[in-house]
Design a protein around this motif. Structure first.
Motif, PDB file in Angstrom:
ATOM      1  N   UNK A  77      97.313 -80.216  32.776  1.00  0.00           N
ATOM      2  CA  UNK A  77      97.568 -81.070  33.932  1.00  0.00           C
ATOM      3  C   UNK A  77      97.973 -80.259  35.150  1.00  0.00           C
ATOM      4  N   UNK A  78      98.835 -79.262  34.952  1.00  0.00           N
ATOM      5  CA  UNK A  78      99.296 -78.451  36.075  1.00  0.00           C
ATOM      6  C   UNK A  78      98.136 -77.692  36.720  1.00  0.00           C
ATOM      7  N   UNK A  79      97.284 -77.112  35.909  1.00  0.00           N
ATOM      8  CA  UNK A  79      96.183 -76.334  36.469  1.00  0.00           C
ATOM      9  C   UNK A  79      95.161 -77.247  37.152  1.00  0.00           C
ATOM     10  N   UNK A  80      94.945 -78.447  36.602  1.00  0.00           N
ATOM     11  CA  UNK A  80      94.007 -79.382  37.230  1.00  0.00           C
ATOM     12  C   UNK A  80      94.554 -79.966  38.532  1.00  0.00           C
ATOM     13  N   UNK A  81      95.851 -79.895  38.734  1.00  0.00           N
ATOM     14  CA  UNK A  81      96.451 -80.384  39.977  1.00  0.00           C
ATOM     15  C   UNK A  81      96.595 -79.295  41.029  1.00  0.00           C
ATOM     16  N   UNK A  82      96.116 -78.090  40.739  1.00  0.00           N
ATOM     17  CA  UNK A  82      96.146 -77.013  41.728  1.00  0.00           C
ATOM     18  C   UNK A  82      95.325 -77.451  42.949  1.00  0.00           C
ATOM     19  N   UNK A 129      93.620 -69.663  32.475  1.00  0.00           N
ATOM     20  CA  UNK A 129      93.000 -69.034  33.635  1.00  0.00           C
ATOM     21  C   UNK A 129      91.897 -69.961  34.128  1.00  0.00           C
ATOM     22  N   UNK A 130      91.976 -70.330  35.409  1.00  0.00           N
ATOM     23  CA  UNK A 130      90.948 -71.148  36.047  1.00  0.00           C
ATOM     24  C   UNK A 130      90.242 -70.293  37.089  1.00  0.00           C
ATOM     25  N   UNK A 137      87.037 -74.385  40.817  1.00  0.00           N
ATOM     26  CA  UNK A 137      86.947 -73.887  39.438  1.00  0.00           C
ATOM     27  C   UNK A 137      85.725 -74.463  38.737  1.00  0.00           C
ATOM     28  N   UNK A 138      85.002 -73.589  38.056  1.00  0.00           N
ATOM     29  CA  UNK A 138      83.897 -74.009  37.215  1.00  0.00           C
ATOM     30  C   UNK A 138      84.218 -73.822  35.742  1.00  0.00           C
TER      31      UNK A 138
END
Length: 119
Positions: free
Chosen positions: A8-13, A88-89, A19-20
């Motif tokens: 969730x945190x990385x998707x809310x960056x 890693x995104x 990001x692919x």
């Protein structure tokens, strides 16, 4: 932090739309050491300063959007427990794989130390 929270945190960056790929590592305590000895527990210590430098270098790699890590440190962990989550995104597969490999290798060799208790 657990893996769903990290996702969730990385998707809310704010730059997640660039990001692919997001690649996750989940290290766990295994029942035997590399030398084959039965493991009862594992304790990891972290050098936060070194960890911060590694994360900064990884975030600066080409195509990387974000890097997150959570290490369960300074407490005994038993077989099956989560030791580390690393996410890693980035834009393309090659960049993300290279960045995760770089970060994981450096974290394990430069920023952490482990103490194993053998059965």
């Amino acid at each position: 932090m657990d893996l769903p929270a990290m996702i969730n945190q990385i998707k809310n960056h704010p730059e997640f739309s660039k990001a692919g790929m997001v690649l996750y590592h989940n290290g766990v305590v295994r029942d035997r050491s590399r030398a084959g000895r039965p493991v009862r527990s594992l304790t990891v210590t972290v050098d936060q300063e070194k960890l911060g430098r590694i994360l900064g270098r990884t975030r600066a790699m080409p195509g990387i959007v974000d890097v997150l890590v959570h290490i369960n440190s300074d407490t005994p962990l038993v077989v099956g427990d989560d030791v580390m989550f690393l996410a890693v995104a980035g834009d393309i597969r090659e960049h993300v794989i290279d960045a995760l490999t770089y970060a994981l290798d450096r974290i394990k060799t430069e920023a952490t130390a482990k103490t194993q208790v053998f059965a």
